[in-house]
Design a protein around this motif. Sequence first.
Motif, PDB file in Angstrom:
ATOM      1  N   GLN A   5       0.708  -1.105   0.002  1.00 50.79           N
ATOM      2  CA  GLN A   5       0.085  -0.032   0.001  1.00 50.79           C
ATOM      3  C   GLN A   5       1.073   1.267   0.228  1.00 50.79           C
ATOM      4  O   GLN A   5       0.405   2.130  -0.639  1.00 50.79           O
ATOM      5  CB  GLN A   5      -0.780   0.159   1.149  1.00 50.79           C
ATOM      6  CG  GLN A   5      -2.043  -0.941   1.195  1.00 50.79           C
ATOM      7  CD  GLN A   5      -2.674  -1.150   2.412  1.00 50.79           C
ATOM      8  OE1 GLN A   5      -2.283  -1.035   3.536  1.00 50.79           O
ATOM      9  NE2 GLN A   5      -4.149  -1.185   2.137  1.00 50.79           N
ATOM     10  N   ASP A   8       2.240   1.666  -3.551  1.00 51.87           N
ATOM     11  CA  ASP A   8       1.366   2.307  -4.326  1.00 51.87           C
ATOM     12  C   ASP A   8       0.834   3.519  -4.168  1.00 51.87           C
ATOM     13  O   ASP A   8       0.511   4.417  -5.104  1.00 51.87           O
ATOM     14  CB  ASP A   8      -0.173   1.211  -4.250  1.00 51.87           C
ATOM     15  CG  ASP A   8      -0.021  -0.262  -4.815  1.00 51.87           C
ATOM     16  OD1 ASP A   8       0.845  -0.498  -5.512  1.00 51.87           O
ATOM     17  OD2 ASP A   8      -0.745  -1.078  -4.327  1.00 51.87           O
ATOM     18  N   HIS A   9       0.966   3.966  -2.838  1.00 51.38           N
ATOM     19  CA  HIS A   9       0.545   5.369  -2.520  1.00 51.38           C
ATOM     20  C   HIS A   9       1.836   6.070  -3.286  1.00 51.38           C
ATOM     21  O   HIS A   9       1.353   7.284  -3.724  1.00 51.38           O
ATOM     22  CB  HIS A   9       0.564   5.490  -1.149  1.00 51.38           C
ATOM     23  CG  HIS A   9       0.446   6.926  -0.717  1.00 51.38           C
ATOM     24  ND1 HIS A   9      -0.561   7.727  -0.872  1.00 51.38           N
ATOM     25  CD2 HIS A   9       1.251   7.931  -0.069  1.00 51.38           C
ATOM     26  CE1 HIS A   9      -0.686   8.775  -0.340  1.00 51.38           C
ATOM     27  NE2 HIS A   9       0.773   8.927   0.061  1.00 51.38           N
ATOM     28  N   PHE A  11       3.699   5.710  -5.788  1.00 52.64           N
ATOM     29  CA  PHE A  11       3.663   5.533  -7.422  1.00 52.64           C
ATOM     30  C   PHE A  11       2.220   5.915  -8.123  1.00 52.64           C
ATOM     31  O   PHE A  11       2.219   5.993  -9.323  1.00 52.64           O
ATOM     32  CB  PHE A  11       4.157   4.148  -7.866  1.00 52.64           C
ATOM     33  CG  PHE A  11       5.719   3.805  -7.506  1.00 52.64           C
ATOM     34  CD1 PHE A  11       6.489   4.671  -7.833  1.00 52.64           C
ATOM     35  CD2 PHE A  11       6.098   3.019  -6.798  1.00 52.64           C
ATOM     36  CE1 PHE A  11       7.821   4.778  -7.363  1.00 52.64           C
ATOM     37  CE2 PHE A  11       6.994   2.692  -6.305  1.00 52.64           C
ATOM     38  CZ  PHE A  11       8.236   3.606  -6.775  1.00 52.64           C
ATOM     39  N   SER A  12       1.343   6.573  -7.128  1.00 49.77           N
ATOM     40  CA  SER A  12       0.264   6.814  -7.685  1.00 49.77           C
ATOM     41  C   SER A  12       0.028   8.514  -7.293  1.00 49.77           C
ATOM     42  O   SER A  12      -0.943   9.018  -7.662  1.00 49.77           O
ATOM     43  CB  SER A  12      -0.998   6.321  -6.990  1.00 49.77           C
ATOM     44  OG  SER A  12      -1.200   6.401  -5.575  1.00 49.77           O
ATOM     45  N   SER A  13       0.966   9.001  -6.814  1.00 45.16           N
ATOM     46  CA  SER A  13       1.224  10.647  -6.787  1.00 45.16           C
ATOM     47  C   SER A  13       0.961  11.273  -8.129  1.00 45.16           C
ATOM     48  O   SER A  13       1.504  10.446  -9.122  1.00 45.16           O
ATOM     49  CB  SER A  13       2.556  11.097  -6.253  1.00 45.16           C
ATOM     50  OG  SER A  13       3.751  10.938  -6.980  1.00 45.16           O
ATOM     51  N   LYS A  14       0.470  12.432  -8.294  1.00 45.13           N
ATOM     52  CA  LYS A  14       0.587  13.011  -9.477  1.00 45.13           C
ATOM     53  C   LYS A  14       1.928  13.229 -10.293  1.00 45.13           C
ATOM     54  O   LYS A  14       1.698  12.838 -11.505  1.00 45.13           O
ATOM     55  CB  LYS A  14       0.006  14.566  -9.234  1.00 45.13           C
ATOM     56  CG  LYS A  14      -0.912  15.193 -10.175  1.00 45.13           C
ATOM     57  CD  LYS A  14      -1.203  16.563  -9.883  1.00 45.13           C
ATOM     58  CE  LYS A  14      -2.771  16.406  -9.208  1.00 45.13           C
ATOM     59  NZ  LYS A  14      -3.182  18.029  -9.338  1.00 45.13           N
ATOM     60  N   LEU A  17       2.765   9.550 -11.762  1.00 47.37           N
ATOM     61  CA  LEU A  17       1.894   9.310 -12.737  1.00 47.37           C
ATOM     62  C   LEU A  17       2.125  10.095 -14.154  1.00 47.37           C
ATOM     63  O   LEU A  17       1.965   9.674 -15.144  1.00 47.37           O
ATOM     64  CB  LEU A  17       0.349   9.564 -12.310  1.00 47.37           C
ATOM     65  CG  LEU A  17      -0.018   8.743 -11.359  1.00 47.37           C
ATOM     66  CD1 LEU A  17      -1.645   8.962 -10.981  1.00 47.37           C
ATOM     67  CD2 LEU A  17      -0.249   7.116 -11.811  1.00 47.37           C
ATOM     68  N   HIS A  18       2.551  11.259 -13.937  1.00 50.06           N
ATOM     69  CA  HIS A  18       3.036  12.014 -15.128  1.00 50.06           C
ATOM     70  C   HIS A  18       4.560  11.668 -15.319  1.00 50.06           C
ATOM     71  O   HIS A  18       5.103  12.559 -16.118  1.00 50.06           O
ATOM     72  CB  HIS A  18       2.756  13.693 -14.631  1.00 50.06           C
ATOM     73  CG  HIS A  18       1.095  13.677 -14.882  1.00 50.06           C
ATOM     74  ND1 HIS A  18       0.679  13.773 -13.697  1.00 50.06           N
ATOM     75  CD2 HIS A  18       0.418  13.797 -15.912  1.00 50.06           C
ATOM     76  CE1 HIS A  18      -0.706  14.137 -14.073  1.00 50.06           C
ATOM     77  NE2 HIS A  18      -0.710  14.138 -15.291  1.00 50.06           N
ATOM     78  N   GLU A  41      10.518  -3.490  -6.831  1.00 49.55           N
ATOM     79  CA  GLU A  41       9.172  -2.675  -7.255  1.00 49.55           C
ATOM     80  C   GLU A  41       9.793  -1.596  -8.191  1.00 49.55           C
ATOM     81  O   GLU A  41       9.185  -1.322  -9.345  1.00 49.55           O
ATOM     82  CB  GLU A  41       8.524  -1.853  -6.233  1.00 49.55           C
ATOM     83  CG  GLU A  41       7.290  -1.036  -6.634  1.00 49.55           C
ATOM     84  CD  GLU A  41       6.198  -1.862  -7.001  1.00 49.55           C
ATOM     85  OE1 GLU A  41       5.327  -1.311  -7.418  1.00 49.55           O
ATOM     86  OE2 GLU A  41       6.287  -3.166  -6.805  1.00 49.55           O
ATOM     87  N   ARG A  45       8.665  -1.466 -12.379  1.00 49.94           N
ATOM     88  CA  ARG A  45       8.046  -0.412 -12.914  1.00 49.94           C
ATOM     89  C   ARG A  45       9.080   0.062 -14.210  1.00 49.94           C
ATOM     90  O   ARG A  45       8.591   1.119 -14.865  1.00 49.94           O
ATOM     91  CB  ARG A  45       7.590   0.525 -12.061  1.00 49.94           C
ATOM     92  CG  ARG A  45       6.548   0.249 -11.152  1.00 49.94           C
ATOM     93  CD  ARG A  45       6.245   1.298 -10.174  1.00 49.94           C
ATOM     94  NE  ARG A  45       5.434   0.776  -9.225  1.00 49.94           N
ATOM     95  CZ  ARG A  45       4.100   1.080  -9.439  1.00 49.94           C
ATOM     96  NH1 ARG A  45       3.662   1.830 -10.257  1.00 49.94           N
ATOM     97  NH2 ARG A  45       3.050   0.785  -8.316  1.00 49.94           N
ATOM     98  N   CYS A  60      10.466   8.126 -11.844  1.00 48.72           N
ATOM     99  CA  CYS A  60       9.286   7.876 -12.496  1.00 48.72           C
ATOM    100  C   CYS A  60       8.975   7.731 -13.845  1.00 48.72           C
ATOM    101  O   CYS A  60       7.961   7.901 -14.317  1.00 48.72           O
ATOM    102  CB  CYS A  60       7.975   8.169 -11.849  1.00 48.72           C
ATOM    103  SG  CYS A  60       8.206   7.900  -9.908  1.00 48.72           S
TER     104      CYS A  60
END
Length: 69
Positions: A5, A8-9, A11-14, A17-18, A41, A45, A60
């Motif tokens: 979790q 995931d938190h 790598f799901s940041s704005k 994701l960009h 991880e 990715r 990222c």
Amino acid sequence: MTPQQWLDHIFSSKSALHGGVVRRKVRDVERLVGRPLFREELRRRGYRAIENRGNFVIFCNRDPLRLFE
């Protein structure tokens, strides 16, 4: 929060994701997920990170890195 979790938190940041850059303290990574899971991880990715002065700087995206000194 489980290690997955937490990852995931991050790598799901704005920014992530960009295709941007995120920074996390090394001690937090070690305490919450451990270096081996963190490294796996990143590999999964296709991301890379550098460590400097107690922080991980996570890129990222899969673009090449160049060090400027």
